[in-house]
Design a protein around this motif. Structure first.
Motif, PDB file in Angstrom:
ATOM      1  N   ILE A  84      -9.330  -2.197  -1.911  1.00 35.92           N
ATOM      2  CA  ILE A  84      -9.185  -3.855  -1.158  1.00 35.92           C
ATOM      3  C   ILE A  84      -8.343  -3.525   0.160  1.00 35.92           C
ATOM      4  N   GLY A  85      -7.043  -2.849   0.926  1.00 32.32           N
ATOM      5  CA  GLY A  85      -6.745  -2.016   1.610  1.00 32.32           C
ATOM      6  C   GLY A  85      -7.915  -1.987   2.904  1.00 32.32           C
ATOM      7  N   LYS A  86      -8.744  -0.667   2.464  1.00 34.84           N
ATOM      8  CA  LYS A  86      -9.347  -0.427   2.572  1.00 34.84           C
ATOM      9  C   LYS A  86     -10.936  -1.572   2.586  1.00 34.84           C
ATOM     10  N   LEU A  87     -10.932  -1.710   1.587  1.00 31.44           N
ATOM     11  CA  LEU A  87     -12.541  -2.473   2.088  1.00 31.44           C
ATOM     12  C   LEU A  87     -12.252  -4.338   2.307  1.00 31.44           C
ATOM     13  N   LEU A  88     -11.347  -5.202   2.079  1.00 28.74           N
ATOM     14  CA  LEU A  88     -11.024  -5.917   2.728  1.00 28.74           C
ATOM     15  C   LEU A  88      -9.695  -6.257   3.391  1.00 28.74           C
ATOM     16  N   GLY A  89      -9.215  -5.706   3.806  1.00 24.52           N
ATOM     17  CA  GLY A  89      -7.675  -5.591   4.692  1.00 24.52           C
ATOM     18  C   GLY A  89      -6.462  -5.759   3.395  1.00 24.52           C
ATOM     19  N   ALA A  90      -5.423  -6.435   5.303  1.00 24.52           N
ATOM     20  CA  ALA A  90      -4.318  -6.245   3.868  1.00 24.52           C
ATOM     21  C   ALA A  90      -3.863  -7.328   3.644  1.00 24.52           C
ATOM     22  N   LYS A  91      -4.306  -8.444   4.489  1.00 26.84           N
ATOM     23  CA  LYS A  91      -4.534  -9.731   4.049  1.00 26.84           C
ATOM     24  C   LYS A  91      -4.467 -10.308   2.335  1.00 26.84           C
ATOM     25  N   GLU A  92      -5.600  -9.335   1.693  1.00 27.11           N
ATOM     26  CA  GLU A  92      -6.112  -9.701   0.563  1.00 27.11           C
ATOM     27  C   GLU A  92      -5.639  -8.455  -0.084  1.00 27.11           C
ATOM     28  N   VAL A  93      -4.646  -7.470   0.203  1.00 27.79           N
ATOM     29  CA  VAL A  93      -3.307  -6.526  -0.677  1.00 27.79           C
ATOM     30  C   VAL A  93      -2.316  -7.520  -0.511  1.00 27.79           C
ATOM     31  N   ALA A  94      -1.698  -8.201  -0.014  1.00 26.64           N
ATOM     32  CA  ALA A  94      -0.722  -8.823  -0.321  1.00 26.64           C
ATOM     33  C   ALA A  94      -1.096 -10.222  -1.043  1.00 26.64           C
ATOM     34  N   ILE A  95      -2.007 -11.196  -1.470  1.00 29.21           N
ATOM     35  CA  ILE A  95      -3.379 -11.643  -1.873  1.00 29.21           C
ATOM     36  C   ILE A  95      -2.767 -11.077  -3.385  1.00 29.21           C
ATOM     37  N   LEU A 154       0.104  11.476   5.832  1.00 26.20           N
ATOM     38  CA  LEU A 154      -0.034  10.360   6.433  1.00 26.20           C
ATOM     39  C   LEU A 154       0.807   9.322   7.168  1.00 26.20           C
ATOM     40  N   SER A 155       2.464   9.881   7.356  1.00 24.04           N
ATOM     41  CA  SER A 155       3.212   9.369   7.962  1.00 24.04           C
ATOM     42  C   SER A 155       3.305   8.961   9.254  1.00 24.04           C
ATOM     43  N   PHE A 156       2.277  10.296   9.839  1.00 24.44           N
ATOM     44  CA  PHE A 156       1.326  10.087  11.368  1.00 24.44           C
ATOM     45  C   PHE A 156      -0.225   9.963  11.562  1.00 24.44           C
ATOM     46  N   ASN A 157      -0.582   9.317  10.347  1.00 21.52           N
ATOM     47  CA  ASN A 157      -1.674   9.032  10.559  1.00 21.52           C
ATOM     48  C   ASN A 157      -1.746   8.101   9.242  1.00 21.52           C
ATOM     49  N   PRO A 158      -1.447   6.392   9.628  1.00 25.49           N
ATOM     50  CA  PRO A 158      -1.239   5.937   8.234  1.00 25.49           C
ATOM     51  C   PRO A 158      -2.494   4.590   8.324  1.00 25.49           C
ATOM     52  N   GLN A 159      -2.917   4.948   9.383  1.00 28.43           N
ATOM     53  CA  GLN A 159      -4.532   4.537   9.370  1.00 28.43           C
ATOM     54  C   GLN A 159      -5.490   4.942   8.455  1.00 28.43           C
ATOM     55  N   LEU A 160      -5.334   6.021   8.107  1.00 24.91           N
ATOM     56  CA  LEU A 160      -6.369   6.741   6.900  1.00 24.91           C
ATOM     57  C   LEU A 160      -5.940   5.642   5.420  1.00 24.91           C
ATOM     58  N   LEU A 161      -4.799   5.155   5.298  1.00 29.22           N
ATOM     59  CA  LEU A 161      -4.972   4.110   4.444  1.00 29.22           C
ATOM     60  C   LEU A 161      -4.932   2.722   4.555  1.00 29.22           C
ATOM     61  N   VAL A 179       0.927  -0.854  -0.167  1.00 29.00           N
ATOM     62  CA  VAL A 179       0.424   0.188   0.273  1.00 29.00           C
ATOM     63  C   VAL A 179       0.863   1.123   0.162  1.00 29.00           C
ATOM     64  N   CYS A 180       1.972   1.447   0.884  1.00 25.61           N
ATOM     65  CA  CYS A 180       2.765   2.694   0.714  1.00 25.61           C
ATOM     66  C   CYS A 180       3.797   2.601  -0.372  1.00 25.61           C
ATOM     67  N   ILE A 181       4.445   1.313  -1.131  1.00 26.14           N
ATOM     68  CA  ILE A 181       4.891   1.727  -2.682  1.00 26.14           C
ATOM     69  C   ILE A 181       3.629   2.153  -3.247  1.00 26.14           C
TER      70      ILE A 181
END
Length: 515
Positions: free
Chosen positions: A257-268, A106-113, A46-48
């Protein structure tokens, strides 16, 4: 201006081959290290992905500037070239400052991403990655400046050599940052940014030495220029619309995907997106010298030469684009499993759909460049509006049913439909029918496609399934061997490809209408 660029193409493609090798090395070596921690890899992805916005901060002026700077160079007007490069990179600088400020926030508020990152170490990782991104954002100015200076002279191979050395260093560094049970993804990302900056500075030194380029004058011209603004604004506006469309269509996957489904789905999803991005980078490198050459023809008003050149580009591009895509689609299961492991089985269909997106790239890439060269704004707008509408409307209606797969499926549909628009435009420019195009440009490659498909379908029954570097090398070797033979068949059966291959290989002087 050179009269012939055949040797330049040969040098460019020689270093492209090295880039391809390094690209595969990066996929084989770097990604397995990064993906070993699925949640952290999702955060990294997500960050990249947000860094992609740096590439669009010029608001379309760099694309327009590339066209007009190449035309100025073709006429020998270096002063105008410098003014165009200075103004367009001034626009880039202004908006990079705004984007960097956003990354810093955003670096101070990463949860927004990213949804559901609560562990302190995960929050720290996201914060540090975004902070590094904000601090090194200005590097993109030097990178784009060097790409334009070397690109309009068709001297890309010099820049490629520098970047190849940088990539070797970056790939080698993974053993330091991730070896011996270490997982220092923040340190790795910081090191990559330092290497990128160093490569750009060294490229400037080479440009000064080889071209005697007046960087002092260029930096003086790094300001607003009313004359250049009015010259480039219409094409830049169309480029901006294209850019916004591309961002909506291509660059928001990981965020959504990160916002709707989560970090695991982003990795897939990231496994397929990594291969798609890799192909996109290779195709960009492959087609980049042709873009500059289109503008040379426009600058000197040689339309018949452009038409002949364009048809040659499509003909030799077909096997370069289509054959590797077919190979990976067929052989995706053993490739993915031996690359990142059984825990990424869900990524296989994602990989197949995403890599198939580029199946018409042999026509869409040169057609997009030709639209810019001819300033065909209407056609550019049609494609720009089609892609994001098809993509997001499709996802909206199918995400509850298909989940993650809906992102890949409708990315393919949007790519394919836009490819048909590019096909229509190309046939209109070439003044040939679809039947003639298929008969003369596509049908001769059918033996290569048939051999490739049957061979890989046979080998697919004997694949190795464990995640292992040796297994990965075996699977990649099977793909490479079958592709090599398929290209050889293409050289035997396709006259245009055979002639171009022999002329390039032997470094013969170009004949009439030679690329």
């Amino acid at each position: 201006m050179q009269k012939s660029y055949s040797k330049n193409y040969l040098k460019i493609y020689f270093y492209q081959i090295l880039s391809i090798v390094l690209g595969f090395a990066s996929l084989f070596i770097v990604v397995p290290f990064l993906s070993s921690d699925k949640i952290t890899y999702g955060i990294y992805t997500v960050c990249i992905s947000i860094s992609i916005f740096l590439s669009y901060a010029d608001l379309g002026f760099l694309g327009a500037g590339m066209k007009y700077a190449a035309e100025s160079f073709s006429r020998g007007d270096i002063d105008e070239e410098i003014e165009i490069i200075g103004f367009t990179h001034f626009v880039l600088f202004v908006f990079l400052v705004l984007l960097s400020s956003g990354f810093l926030y955003l670096s101070f508020n990463p949860q927004l991403l990213i949804k559901d990152i609560k562990a302190e170490d995960q929050i720290d990782t996201a914060s540090n990655l975004l902070l590094i991104l904000a601090l090194f954002s200005p590097t993109i100015i030097l990178q784009r400046m060097m790409q334009m200076i070397f690109g309009i002279r068709l001297q890309d191979f010099i820049l490629q050599k520098i970047n190849i050395i940088g990539n070797i260093i970056k790939i080698s560094s993974v053993f330091y940052f991730f070896g011996f049970e270490k997982y220092n993804i923040v340190g790795y990302f910081l090191f990559v940014q330092v290497v990128n900056l160093s490569c750009s500075i060294f490229a400037m030194i080479k440009a000064k030495k080889i071209f005697n380029y007046n960087f002092k004058e260029l930096f003086k011209k790094l300001r607003f220029n009313k004359v250049i603004f009015y010259k480039t604004k219409h094409l830049a506006l169309s480029g901006l619309i294209v850019t916004i469309s591309w961002i909506l269509y291509y660059e928001l996957d990981s965020f959504a995907i990160g916002k709707l489904l989560g970090a695991k789905e982003v990795a897939i999803y990231a496994i397929g997106l990594t291969i798609l991005s890799f192909f996109r980078s290779l195709l960009g490198v492959f087609f980049s010298p042709f873009s500059a050459r289109f503008n040379h023809f426009i600058g000197t008003d040689v339309q018949d030469g452009l038409r002949s050149f364009y048809l040659h580009v499509i003909s030799i591009s077909f096997p370069v684009v289509v054959l590797p895509i077919i190979a990976i689609v067929i052989f995706s299961k053993p490739f993915v499993i031996s690359w990142v492991g059984l825990e990424y089985q869900e990524s296989i269909q994602i990989v197949q759909l995403l890599i198939a997106c580029n199946i018409l790239a042999f026509i869409s890439y040169p057609a997009g460049m030709l639209m810019v060269a001819h300033e065909k704004l209407k056609e550019m707008y049609i494609v720009s509006f089609l892609m994001p509408i098809i993509y997001w409307v499709g996802i909206y209606f199918t995400i509850d049913l298909l989940g993650l797969k809906s992102f890949a499926l409708f990315k393919f549909f949007a790519f394919f439909i836009s490819g048909l628009v590019y096909m229509w435009y190309s046939l209109s420019f070439l003044k040939i029918s679809m039947f003639s195009f298929l008969k003369e440009q596509i049908v001769p490659y059918l033996p290569s496609i048939l051999f490739l498909s049957l061979s890989l379908y046979f080998f697919n029954n004997y694949f190795v399934t464990d995640k292992d570097k040796l297994n990965l090398v075996i699977n990649a070797g099977i793909i490479a061997l079958v592709l090599f033979i398929s290209f050889g068949i293409g050289i035997l059966t396709v006259k245009t490809l055979r002639n171009y291959f022999y002329r390039t290989l032997k470094l013969l002087k170009p004949v009439k209408n030679e690329i």
